[in-house]
Design a protein around this motif. Structure first.
Motif, PDB file in Angstrom:
ATOM      1  N   ASN A  98      64.402  59.262  67.829  1.00 52.37           N
ATOM      2  CA  ASN A  98      63.777  59.062  69.150  1.00 52.37           C
ATOM      3  C   ASN A  98      64.548  58.051  69.970  1.00 52.37           C
ATOM      4  O   ASN A  98      65.139  57.107  69.424  1.00 52.37           O
ATOM      5  CB  ASN A  98      62.338  58.562  68.991  1.00 52.37           C
ATOM      6  N   THR A 124      64.679  62.214  82.059  1.00 50.53           N
ATOM      7  CA  THR A 124      64.306  61.842  80.696  1.00 50.53           C
ATOM      8  C   THR A 124      64.183  63.054  79.784  1.00 50.53           C
ATOM      9  O   THR A 124      64.665  63.031  78.638  1.00 50.53           O
ATOM     10  CB  THR A 124      62.979  61.054  80.701  1.00 50.53           C
ATOM     11  N   LYS A 184      66.156  63.675  76.257  1.00 53.94           N
ATOM     12  CA  LYS A 184      65.435  63.831  74.990  1.00 53.94           C
ATOM     13  C   LYS A 184      65.766  65.165  74.326  1.00 53.94           C
ATOM     14  O   LYS A 184      65.921  65.237  73.102  1.00 53.94           O
ATOM     15  CB  LYS A 184      63.927  63.707  75.216  1.00 53.94           C
TER      16      LYS A 184
END
Length: 131
Positions: A102, A18, A22
């Protein structure tokens, strides 16, 4: 934007990727669009699942081992048919919407590289596209 990542994997595991996904999104400066995480291997995969309790990964691996036990009847000469079955079950990619810069993930969700035939040197790709 397409970015290639490499990792060294253990025999079998879900590796939380993750943070690298990101980071790639932040570097892209894209605010709205899609993120695709892709695994180009036939005995590994990508999934999204809970990242708060490590027992979830343990339980998922246990469940996959029980669902796909090694069998003497398998004919694939490399002897890794169970890894192919598990990888096909997980899938080779995940698509995540991007909103306001995001990833649109649930509170408890993480993105995992799923290794079923390690240890190996593996590759995965993160593609970020705007609307």
């Amino acid at each position: 934007m397409l970015k290639k990542f490499t990792l060294n994997t253990p025999a079998e595991d879900f590796i939380n990727i993750t943070s690298s996904v990101k980071k790639t999104l932040r570097e892209s400066n894209i605010q709205e669009g899609l993120c695709v995480v892709h695994c180009p291997h036939t005995t590994a995969g990508i999934t999204i699942n809970e990242n708060a309790d490590p027992d979830v990964v343990t339980d998922m691996l246990l469940g996959l081992r029980e669902a796909y036990p090694d069998r003497a009847q398998f004919r694939h000469f490399e002897g890794n048919s169970t890894a192919h079955l598990k990888a096909s079950t997980m899938g080779n990619s995940a698509t995540i919407p991007i909103h306001k810069g995001n990833l649109v993930l649930g509170v408890w969700q993480g993105i995992y590289f799923c290794e079923f035939d390690g240890p190996r040197n593996r590759t995965y790709y993160v593609s970020i596209t705007s609307e």
